[in-house]
Write a protein that holds these residues in place. Sequence first.
Motif, PDB file in Angstrom:
ATOM      1  N   ILE A  66       0.838  -1.209   0.000  1.00 17.47           N
ATOM      2  CA  ILE A  66       0.000   0.000   0.000  1.00 17.47           C
ATOM      3  C   ILE A  66       0.869   1.254   0.000  1.00 17.47           C
ATOM      4  N   GLN A  67       1.940   1.257   0.794  1.00 18.21           N
ATOM      5  CA  GLN A  67       2.812   2.428   0.843  1.00 18.21           C
ATOM      6  C   GLN A  67       3.456   2.682  -0.516  1.00 18.21           C
ATOM      7  N   ARG A  68       3.920   1.635  -1.168  1.00 14.72           N
ATOM      8  CA  ARG A  68       4.546   1.811  -2.480  1.00 14.72           C
ATOM      9  C   ARG A  68       3.539   2.276  -3.531  1.00 14.72           C
ATOM     10  N   LEU A  69       2.321   1.766  -3.453  1.00 21.77           N
ATOM     11  CA  LEU A  69       1.286   2.226  -4.381  1.00 21.77           C
ATOM     12  C   LEU A  69       0.927   3.687  -4.120  1.00 21.77           C
ATOM     13  N   MET A  70       0.885   4.080  -2.856  1.00 20.20           N
ATOM     14  CA  MET A  70       0.640   5.491  -2.522  1.00 20.20           C
ATOM     15  C   MET A  70       1.756   6.373  -3.070  1.00 20.20           C
ATOM     16  N   ASP A  71       2.989   5.928  -2.922  1.00 20.23           N
ATOM     17  CA  ASP A  71       4.128   6.695  -3.430  1.00 20.23           C
ATOM     18  C   ASP A  71       4.057   6.843  -4.949  1.00 20.23           C
ATOM     19  N   ALA A  72       3.407   5.869  -5.600  1.00 22.37           N
ATOM     20  CA  ALA A  72       3.289   5.905  -7.063  1.00 22.37           C
ATOM     21  C   ALA A  72       2.076   6.695  -7.543  1.00 22.37           C
ATOM     22  N   GLY A  73       1.177   7.057  -6.605  1.00 23.48           N
ATOM     23  CA  GLY A  73       0.036   7.881  -7.003  1.00 23.48           C
ATOM     24  C   GLY A  73      -1.322   7.426  -6.524  1.00 23.48           C
ATOM     25  N   LEU A  74      -1.423   6.274  -5.837  1.00 22.52           N
ATOM     26  CA  LEU A  74      -2.707   5.805  -5.323  1.00 22.52           C
ATOM     27  C   LEU A  74      -3.276   6.793  -4.311  1.00 22.52           C
ATOM     28  N   GLN A  75      -4.575   7.143  -4.466  1.00 22.05           N
ATOM     29  CA  GLN A  75      -5.178   8.163  -3.601  1.00 22.05           C
ATOM     30  C   GLN A  75      -6.317   7.656  -2.721  1.00 22.05           C
ATOM     31  N   SER A  76      -6.898   6.526  -3.065  1.00 18.38           N
ATOM     32  CA  SER A  76      -7.904   5.890  -2.213  1.00 18.38           C
ATOM     33  C   SER A  76      -8.153   4.488  -2.730  1.00 18.38           C
ATOM     34  N   ILE A  77      -8.823   3.672  -1.896  1.00 16.98           N
ATOM     35  CA  ILE A  77      -9.046   2.264  -2.219  1.00 16.98           C
ATOM     36  C   ILE A  77     -10.545   1.982  -2.211  1.00 16.98           C
ATOM     37  N   PRO A  78     -11.060   1.318  -3.243  1.00 16.28           N
ATOM     38  CA  PRO A  78     -12.485   0.961  -3.270  1.00 16.28           C
ATOM     39  C   PRO A  78     -12.779  -0.222  -2.347  1.00 16.28           C
ATOM     40  N   GLY A  79     -14.056  -0.399  -2.042  1.00 16.54           N
ATOM     41  CA  GLY A  79     -14.458  -1.445  -1.099  1.00 16.54           C
ATOM     42  C   GLY A  79     -14.731  -2.784  -1.721  1.00 16.54           C
ATOM     43  N   GLY A  80     -14.417  -2.943  -3.005  1.00 20.29           N
ATOM     44  CA  GLY A  80     -14.683  -4.193  -3.713  1.00 20.29           C
ATOM     45  C   GLY A  80     -14.038  -5.396  -3.040  1.00 20.29           C
ATOM     46  N   GLY A  81     -14.583  -6.570  -3.338  1.00 19.42           N
ATOM     47  CA  GLY A  81     -14.058  -7.787  -2.756  1.00 19.42           C
ATOM     48  C   GLY A  81     -14.621  -8.112  -1.400  1.00 19.42           C
ATOM     49  N   ALA A  82     -15.479  -7.215  -0.879  1.00 17.18           N
ATOM     50  CA  ALA A  82     -16.081  -7.481   0.425  1.00 17.18           C
ATOM     51  C   ALA A  82     -17.181  -8.526   0.300  1.00 17.18           C
ATOM     52  N   GLU A  83     -18.011  -8.374  -0.776  1.00 17.48           N
ATOM     53  CA  GLU A  83     -19.197  -9.211  -0.890  1.00 17.48           C
ATOM     54  C   GLU A  83     -19.908  -9.221   0.467  1.00 17.48           C
ATOM     55  N   LEU A  84     -19.954 -10.352   1.139  1.00 17.86           N
ATOM     56  CA  LEU A  84     -20.457 -10.386   2.516  1.00 17.86           C
ATOM     57  C   LEU A  84     -19.319 -10.769   3.444  1.00 17.86           C
ATOM     58  N   LEU A  85     -19.047  -9.916   4.415  1.00 14.83           N
ATOM     59  CA  LEU A  85     -17.937 -10.146   5.336  1.00 14.83           C
ATOM     60  C   LEU A  85     -18.375 -11.087   6.452  1.00 14.83           C
ATOM     61  N   ASP A  86     -18.645 -12.303   6.040  1.00  9.86           N
ATOM     62  CA  ASP A  86     -19.003 -13.381   6.950  1.00  9.86           C
ATOM     63  C   ASP A  86     -18.471 -14.654   6.304  1.00  9.86           C
ATOM     64  N   ASP A  87     -17.533 -15.300   6.948  1.00  7.43           N
ATOM     65  CA  ASP A  87     -16.825 -16.393   6.293  1.00  7.43           C
ATOM     66  C   ASP A  87     -17.694 -17.616   6.041  1.00  7.43           C
ATOM     67  N   GLU A  88     -18.799 -17.740   6.747  1.00  7.69           N
ATOM     68  CA  GLU A  88     -19.736 -18.828   6.462  1.00  7.69           C
ATOM     69  C   GLU A  88     -20.285 -18.697   5.041  1.00  7.69           C
ATOM     70  N   ILE A  89     -20.558 -17.464   4.624  1.00  7.07           N
ATOM     71  CA  ILE A  89     -21.061 -17.207   3.274  1.00  7.07           C
ATOM     72  C   ILE A  89     -19.916 -17.177   2.267  1.00  7.07           C
ATOM     73  N   ARG A  90     -18.807 -16.557   2.620  1.00  6.56           N
ATOM     74  CA  ARG A  90     -17.670 -16.459   1.696  1.00  6.56           C
ATOM     75  C   ARG A  90     -17.192 -17.844   1.268  1.00  6.56           C
ATOM     76  N   SER A  91     -17.209 -18.777   2.182  1.00  2.06           N
ATOM     77  CA  SER A  91     -16.736 -20.128   1.851  1.00  2.06           C
ATOM     78  C   SER A  91     -17.643 -20.811   0.840  1.00  2.06           C
ATOM     79  N   LYS A  92     -18.882 -20.350   0.736  1.00  3.21           N
ATOM     80  CA  LYS A  92     -19.838 -20.939  -0.197  1.00  3.21           C
ATOM     81  C   LYS A  92     -19.815 -20.270  -1.564  1.00  3.21           C
TER      82      LYS A  92
END
Length: 344
Positions: A146-172
């Motif tokens: 993250i630090q290296r990406l910020m140094d290269a120009g990253l300004q914020s991070i999207p919330g993608g990949g969360a889907e449902l933050l419950d591993d019972e569902i994620r495993s399915k």
Amino acid sequence: MGLTKEQAIEMLESDDLVGVGMEAHALRLAKNDPRVVTYQIDRNINYTNFCTEYCSFCAFYRPIGAKDGYILSLETIYQKIEEMLELGGTGVLLQGGLHPDLQIGYYENLLRSLKARFPQVHLHCFSAPEILCIADVSELSVREVIQRLMDAGLQSIPGGGAELLDDEIRSKIARLKCTSDDWEQVHRIAHSLGLRTTATMMFGCGEELKHRVNHLERIRRIQEDTGGFTAFIPWIFAAENTALGKKVQETTAVDYLKTLAVSRLYLDNVDHIQSSWLTPGIKVCQVGLQFGADDVGSILIEENVVYAAGVRNRTNENELRRIISDAGFIPAQRDTLYRSYALK
């Protein structure tokens, strides 16, 4: 003090849709400018569709070596950004599949090239699973990435990949994807480095109501500790053309609006809640402005992931401004960090 888990589930189970909506709307009016609803002009750019995760809810990814897989050239990305700027856009959301051969240097070069050519464009890039993949492939810690990406120009991070933050569902639904704790770790580290992020929730994928509330509880707890989330964006799983879609029932507009309202009430420490038009449709998005939302998201000049799942909803700036005005609010363009511009 926000809702308890029990209260949230009770609201989600309630038949009093209007009552739940009114409570959420009252909080929204107290928390945000009661006159204004915001929107953004930006562009989603999916730099690659190669991915090793094989999520059951995704129709966009292609396995490594697939003939219709791609990695966009810099020139193609430049052209897409120039088209966005012509429409008055201010930022890009760069996301791709999890590519096993792209190391940190590729991403640094990409960000530096974009910043050099388009210094005015906000770079909102790389979901938590992508960052974890970069760290793994590059044999670096998440903080170093993250630090290296910020140094290269990253300004914020999207919330993608969360889907449902419950591993019972994620495993399915995404058994190869990062765990809920992994997702949380990326956002906590980003916040500790001064980077703002968004949080999302994809629901309607076969979960129980308790799983949605567990997701909201995790977001609220992170926000209590870091204050790093700018907004929360709940959206409905797009089922067509996906393996998971054959196994779950379609989410109704009523369910969407109730979940939106409960999100506003539960996440009383998150400033902005977005009403989505992409999967529920533009009319439901407009109704969401009475159910706790203060923002209608982006015009999404380009959207490939949900499109691959069969969703054909499209909009433009004039339509977003119209639905905001017709709902009784003043439309205001914002940037990625929810800073509004002068009203048009």
